[in-house]
Enzyme design. Structure first.
Site, PDB file in Angstrom:
ATOM      1  N   ARG A 396     -21.740 -55.585 -15.315  1.00  0.00           N
ATOM      2  CA  ARG A 396     -22.840 -54.698 -15.707  1.00  0.00           C
ATOM      3  C   ARG A 396     -22.790 -53.407 -14.902  1.00  0.00           C
ATOM      4  O   ARG A 396     -23.007 -52.319 -15.447  1.00  0.00           O
ATOM      5  CB  ARG A 396     -24.190 -55.393 -15.526  1.00  0.00           C
ATOM      6  CG  ARG A 396     -25.368 -54.597 -16.104  1.00  0.00           C
ATOM      7  CD  ARG A 396     -26.693 -55.298 -15.883  1.00  0.00           C
ATOM      8  NE  ARG A 396     -27.765 -54.668 -16.634  1.00  0.00           N
ATOM      9  CZ  ARG A 396     -28.495 -53.636 -16.205  1.00  0.00           C
ATOM     10  NH1 ARG A 396     -28.247 -53.119 -15.004  1.00  0.00           N
ATOM     11  NH2 ARG A 396     -29.453 -53.128 -16.952  1.00  0.00           N
ATOM     12  N   CYS A 397     -22.509 -53.526 -13.609  1.00  0.00           N
ATOM     13  CA  CYS A 397     -22.435 -52.344 -12.748  1.00  0.00           C
ATOM     14  C   CYS A 397     -21.362 -51.366 -13.215  1.00  0.00           C
ATOM     15  O   CYS A 397     -21.487 -50.152 -13.019  1.00  0.00           O
ATOM     16  CB  CYS A 397     -22.126 -52.744 -11.306  1.00  0.00           C
ATOM     17  SG  CYS A 397     -23.350 -53.803 -10.519  1.00  0.00           S
ATOM     18  N   LEU A 398     -20.293 -51.880 -13.795  1.00  0.00           N
ATOM     19  CA  LEU A 398     -19.137 -51.053 -14.141  1.00  0.00           C
ATOM     20  C   LEU A 398     -19.356 -50.210 -15.393  1.00  0.00           C
ATOM     21  O   LEU A 398     -18.512 -49.364 -15.711  1.00  0.00           O
ATOM     22  CB  LEU A 398     -17.906 -51.945 -14.359  1.00  0.00           C
ATOM     23  CG  LEU A 398     -17.399 -52.735 -13.144  1.00  0.00           C
ATOM     24  CD1 LEU A 398     -16.317 -53.729 -13.576  1.00  0.00           C
ATOM     25  CD2 LEU A 398     -16.870 -51.804 -12.067  1.00  0.00           C
TER      26      LEU A 398
END
Length: 409
Positions: A396-398
């Site tokens: 998700r962070c990416l």
């Protein structure tokens, strides 16, 4: 082209990612702490893992855009380099002797080269022989000192900009090591033809103001759907920043409810999505030992001027269920001992990117959490994250979703 994010788990159509480049190669034992990394990553392997991640997204029908390419394309748009000269190559950043010379370089450098340096940083030796100016800063620096520090956290595209329904927040970042990311994001979203022509509604941060304590990062912003947004308050996003976003959403008229959640003030919970992510229309994967008594507050829209009614919640997830119009929310806490949970949490065991309701991407190494979610009916598409995960960010962070469908209810 219309850009909008209607949910956390609706079918994912388009995302922006950043393939690790020069900036990751310039992460060293001497600077990794300052640049918010716990270790020095193997940059070549990180690129291989990122390429495989992007391929997985494409295999599931997602259109993948690369931030570095968007930035280079934006730099060739009218006004973009003038914006950069005004906001980056200033006398306060580099000294008055260098300002004009750097402005000249910004205006003539090939776009791809300039984009690489805006993310990867500039060493004194990178411009040796190009600039002849009586600069105290240049004389002071050694050849391998940074004139412009690298931005390795651009890897985590979730944070510097976030869509919520039809609006975009270009987020004022909490840490000095990340604040320059906002300049690059503004270049892309203000000047790239795809976004400049798309009439993207700007919610917060697309300005040159001093936002002081009103910081906000996309890892804390969850578009849970049904005209509601959940936002974490912790190490990176402050109550002031959450309130600024809430008022902007309420003025835009696309959101009726903002749920603000207080997070433990620990690095392993730096964002809401390190503690929990939505994995189905009625389900969240939650760190097993996240306190049940987390404080949360609901902001209810009162009108078009951004005003709201505030109330503290007795419990978080019953409020979320009510907002989503479901009988209850499935709170999926993996049955695992504290040491095992801490290990998987450190490796972003609850940081999932939804491709569709009940279909998520996660790091393969978090085997206990992945098996548990599978038993609960959630399909986990595994990816390798041995190096990417060492940057303390999951799938998700990416990603910065720029088009995602609503969820049928």
């Amino acid at each position: 082209m219309s850009f909008h994010v209607e949910s956390e788990v609706g079918v994912l159509k388009q995302v922006i990612v950043h393939r690790p480049g020069l900036e990751l190669s310039r992460l060293t034992p001497a600077n990794h702490d300052e640049l918010l990394f716990d270790d020095v990553l193997w940059s070549e392997r990180a690129r291989q893992e990122h390429d495989a991640f992007a391929a997985t997204l494409r295999e599931h029908g997602v259109l993948v855009h690369h931030f570095g390419e968007l930035l280079a394309e934006a730099l060739d748009a009218p006004g973009a380099r003038g914006f950069l000269a005004c906001h980056l190559t200033t006398r306060f950043r580099f000294g008055p002797a260098l300002e004009r010379h750097l402005d000249d370089l910004v205006r003539v450098a090939p776009a791809a080269t300039l984009a690489s340096y805006l993310i990867g940083g500039v060493l004194k030796r990178d411009i040796a022989g190009v600039i002849d100016a009586p600069s105290l800063l240049l004389e002071y620096l050694h050849d391998d000192d940074f004139l412009l520090t690298p931005l390795p956290n651009h890897l985590f595209q979730r944070d510097n900009a976030a869509f919520a329904y039809d609006g975009l927040s270009i987020n004022p970042m909490a840490k000095p090591a990340r604040r320059r990311e906002t300049i690059n994001s503004r270049l892309v979203f203000d000047f790239h033809p795809a976004f400049a022509a798309g009439g993207v509604r700007k919610l917060y941060g697309d300005d040159s103001l001093d936002h002081d304590r009103a910081t906000l990062e996309g890892g804390d912003i969850a578009v849970i759907g049904n005209r509601a947004v959940m936002v974490g308050m912790g190490e990176r996003s402050t109550p002031q920043g959450v309130e600024m976003l809430a008022r902007a959403l309420f003025r835009a008229g696309t959101v009726d409810t903002v749920i603000a959640v207080e997070l433990p003030r620990e690095r392993s919970f730096m964002h809401l999505d390190t503690a929990m992510t939505m994995v189905d229309r009625d389900a969240f994967s939650v760190f097993p030992y996240l306190p049940h008594e987390l404080r949360s507050f609901t902001l209810h829209r009162l009108g078009a001027d951004g005003e709201y009614k505030l109330e503290e919640n007795k419990e978080l997830f019953p409020v979320v269920a009510d907002v989503l119009g479901v009988e209850r929310v499935r709170v999926l806490r993996t049955p695992i001992d504290r040491s095992g949970a801490a290990r998987e949490q450190w490796n972003d065991g609850n940081n999932f990117l939804a491709l569709a309701p009940g279909v998520v991407v996660g790091y393969e190494r978090n085997t206990t959490t992945n098996r548990y979610l599978a038993d609960e009916g959630i399909q986990v598409v595994p990816i390798v994250g041995e190096e990417l995960g060492r940057g303390r960010g999951g799938p998700r962070c990416l990603t910065c979703p720029i088009e995602r469908e609503a969820v049928a209810r």
